[in-house]
Design a protein around this motif. Structure first.
Motif, PDB file in Angstrom:
ATOM      1  N   HIS A  31       6.005   5.571  -2.183  1.00  0.00           N
ATOM      2  CA  HIS A  31       6.388   5.728  -0.945  1.00  0.00           C
ATOM      3  C   HIS A  31       7.304   6.863  -0.529  1.00  0.00           C
ATOM      4  N   ARG A  32       6.831   7.634   0.372  1.00  0.00           N
ATOM      5  CA  ARG A  32       7.453   8.912   0.937  1.00  0.00           C
ATOM      6  C   ARG A  32       8.243   8.725   2.167  1.00  0.00           C
ATOM      7  N   PHE A  33       9.512   9.550   2.094  1.00  0.00           N
ATOM      8  CA  PHE A  33      10.295   9.327   3.440  1.00  0.00           C
ATOM      9  C   PHE A  33      10.799  10.493   3.839  1.00  0.00           C
ATOM     10  N   PHE A  74       8.635   5.521  -6.726  1.00  0.00           N
ATOM     11  CA  PHE A  74       7.502   5.322  -7.396  1.00  0.00           C
ATOM     12  C   PHE A  74       7.612   3.972  -7.821  1.00  0.00           C
ATOM     13  N   ALA A  75       6.668   3.044  -7.814  1.00  0.00           N
ATOM     14  CA  ALA A  75       6.507   1.561  -8.537  1.00  0.00           C
ATOM     15  C   ALA A  75       5.808   1.695  -9.604  1.00  0.00           C
ATOM     16  N   VAL A  76       6.417   1.443 -10.799  1.00  0.00           N
ATOM     17  CA  VAL A  76       5.744   1.526 -12.161  1.00  0.00           C
ATOM     18  C   VAL A  76       6.032   0.470 -13.349  1.00  0.00           C
ATOM     19  N   GLN A  77       4.834   0.413 -14.065  1.00  0.00           N
ATOM     20  CA  GLN A  77       5.229  -0.481 -14.968  1.00  0.00           C
ATOM     21  C   GLN A  77       4.700  -0.007 -16.391  1.00  0.00           C
ATOM     22  N   THR A  78       5.899  -0.491 -17.202  1.00  0.00           N
ATOM     23  CA  THR A  78       5.638   0.236 -18.754  1.00  0.00           C
ATOM     24  C   THR A  78       4.475  -0.590 -19.362  1.00  0.00           C
ATOM     25  N   SER A  79       4.105  -0.193 -20.661  1.00  0.00           N
ATOM     26  CA  SER A  79       3.279  -1.030 -21.476  1.00  0.00           C
ATOM     27  C   SER A  79       3.863  -2.255 -22.221  1.00  0.00           C
ATOM     28  N   SER A  80       5.175  -2.405 -22.041  1.00  0.00           N
ATOM     29  CA  SER A  80       5.894  -3.628 -22.371  1.00  0.00           C
ATOM     30  C   SER A  80       5.917  -4.379 -21.312  1.00  0.00           C
ATOM     31  N   LYS A  90      11.362  -7.678  -4.595  1.00  0.00           N
ATOM     32  CA  LYS A  90      10.692  -8.844  -4.820  1.00  0.00           C
ATOM     33  C   LYS A  90       9.471  -9.231  -5.335  1.00  0.00           C
ATOM     34  N   GLN A  91       8.543  -7.843  -5.516  1.00  0.00           N
ATOM     35  CA  GLN A  91       7.393  -8.142  -6.102  1.00  0.00           C
ATOM     36  C   GLN A  91       7.594  -8.018  -7.660  1.00  0.00           C
ATOM     37  N   GLY A  92       8.862  -7.892  -8.410  1.00  0.00           N
ATOM     38  CA  GLY A  92       8.935  -7.951  -9.583  1.00  0.00           C
ATOM     39  C   GLY A  92       9.434  -6.389 -10.239  1.00  0.00           C
ATOM     40  N   TYR A  93       9.764  -5.325  -9.228  1.00  0.00           N
ATOM     41  CA  TYR A  93       9.991  -4.139  -9.702  1.00  0.00           C
ATOM     42  C   TYR A  93      11.475  -4.052  -9.881  1.00  0.00           C
ATOM     43  N   LYS A  94      11.911  -4.587 -10.729  1.00  0.00           N
ATOM     44  CA  LYS A  94      13.728  -4.737 -10.931  1.00  0.00           C
ATOM     45  C   LYS A  94      14.267  -3.697 -11.760  1.00  0.00           C
ATOM     46  N   LYS A 124       0.663  -1.155   0.023  1.00  0.00           N
ATOM     47  CA  LYS A 124       0.007   0.006   0.127  1.00  0.00           C
ATOM     48  C   LYS A 124       0.999   1.139  -0.075  1.00  0.00           C
ATOM     49  N   ASN A 125       0.406   2.434  -0.601  1.00  0.00           N
ATOM     50  CA  ASN A 125       1.205   3.416  -0.615  1.00  0.00           C
ATOM     51  C   ASN A 125       1.558   3.811   1.068  1.00  0.00           C
ATOM     52  N   ASN A 126       2.799   4.403   0.982  1.00  0.00           N
ATOM     53  CA  ASN A 126       3.619   4.796   2.140  1.00  0.00           C
ATOM     54  C   ASN A 126       3.352   3.659   3.401  1.00  0.00           C
ATOM     55  N   SER A 127       3.855   2.337   2.906  1.00  0.00           N
ATOM     56  CA  SER A 127       3.627   1.465   4.031  1.00  0.00           C
ATOM     57  C   SER A 127       5.051   0.712   4.338  1.00  0.00           C
ATOM     58  N   TYR A 128       6.301   1.479   3.985  1.00  0.00           N
ATOM     59  CA  TYR A 128       7.373   1.348   4.496  1.00  0.00           C
ATOM     60  C   TYR A 128       8.098   2.251   5.468  1.00  0.00           C
ATOM     61  N   ASP A 129       8.812   1.814   6.247  1.00  0.00           N
ATOM     62  CA  ASP A 129       9.684   2.612   7.079  1.00  0.00           C
ATOM     63  C   ASP A 129      10.851   3.345   6.534  1.00  0.00           C
ATOM     64  N   THR A 130      11.641   2.594   5.488  1.00  0.00           N
ATOM     65  CA  THR A 130      12.729   3.383   4.974  1.00  0.00           C
ATOM     66  C   THR A 130      12.774   2.993   3.410  1.00  0.00           C
ATOM     67  N   LEU A 131      13.459   3.706   2.943  1.00  0.00           N
ATOM     68  CA  LEU A 131      13.704   3.690   1.381  1.00  0.00           C
ATOM     69  C   LEU A 131      14.183   2.421   1.219  1.00  0.00           C
ATOM     70  N   VAL A 132      15.301   1.951   1.658  1.00  0.00           N
ATOM     71  CA  VAL A 132      15.752   0.570   1.530  1.00  0.00           C
ATOM     72  C   VAL A 132      14.694  -0.428   1.553  1.00  0.00           C
ATOM     73  N   GLU A 133      14.089  -0.433   3.056  1.00  0.00           N
ATOM     74  CA  GLU A 133      13.003  -1.634   2.799  1.00  0.00           C
ATOM     75  C   GLU A 133      12.069  -1.505   1.648  1.00  0.00           C
ATOM     76  N   ALA A 134      11.568  -0.290   1.318  1.00  0.00           N
ATOM     77  CA  ALA A 134      10.519  -0.246   0.155  1.00  0.00           C
ATOM     78  C   ALA A 134      11.378  -0.666  -1.167  1.00  0.00           C
ATOM     79  N   MET A 135      12.342  -0.568  -1.274  1.00  0.00           N
ATOM     80  CA  MET A 135      13.037  -0.970  -2.601  1.00  0.00           C
ATOM     81  C   MET A 135      13.338  -2.294  -2.435  1.00  0.00           C
ATOM     82  N   GLU A 136      13.730  -2.927  -1.650  1.00  0.00           N
ATOM     83  CA  GLU A 136      13.910  -4.460  -1.389  1.00  0.00           C
ATOM     84  C   GLU A 136      12.591  -5.018  -1.437  1.00  0.00           C
ATOM     85  N   ALA A 137      11.544  -4.714  -0.878  1.00  0.00           N
ATOM     86  CA  ALA A 137      10.289  -5.146  -0.969  1.00  0.00           C
ATOM     87  C   ALA A 137       9.563  -5.252  -2.618  1.00  0.00           C
TER      88      ALA A 137
END
Length: 109
Positions: A54-56, A69-75, A20-24, A4-17
């Motif tokens: 997610h803001r920090f 920002f977690a994003v997905q392209t049209s491809s 794992k969800q495929g935002y590589k 969910k938006n703003n659901s992590y405590d740190t930038l590193v935690e958000a990026m790692e999670a």
């Protein structure tokens, strides 16, 4: 589990999670207003969906703010865009993200 938006405590935690969800992919917004990765991949805002953000604030300096920002392209490529937030944020990134399809509240992704 979907984040969910703003659901992590740190930038590193958000990026790692998010990874794992495929935002590589590590995207950035170019001075020309395109989302890019390296020199090969370039996307206009119409080709991008925003899935989460997610803001920090910095622990020692509240002025040290960032947003991911977690994003997905049209491809189908999923990745992140990281920027400063607030006064130090990129106007180019902000304009770009305001143009992309806002899917962060879409439950059918």
């Amino acid at each position: 589990m979907k984040g969910k938006n703003n659901s992590y405590d740190t930038l590193v935690e958000a990026m790692e999670a998010l990874k794992k969800q495929g935002y590589k992919h590590n995207f950035r917004i170019s001075d020309k207003g395109l989302m890019v990765e390296g020199k090969e991949k370039k996307f206009d805002a119409i080709d991008v969906e925003l899935h989460e953000f997610h803001r920090f604030e910095g622990n020692t300096n509240p002025a040290d703010m960032s947003i991911v920002f977690a994003v997905q392209t049209s491809s189908g490529e999923k990745g992140i865009v990281v920027d400063s937030y607030g006064v130090y944020g990129s106007e180019v990134t902000s304009k770009f993200m305001n143009k992309v399809a806002q899917k962060q509240f879409d439950t059918h992704r």
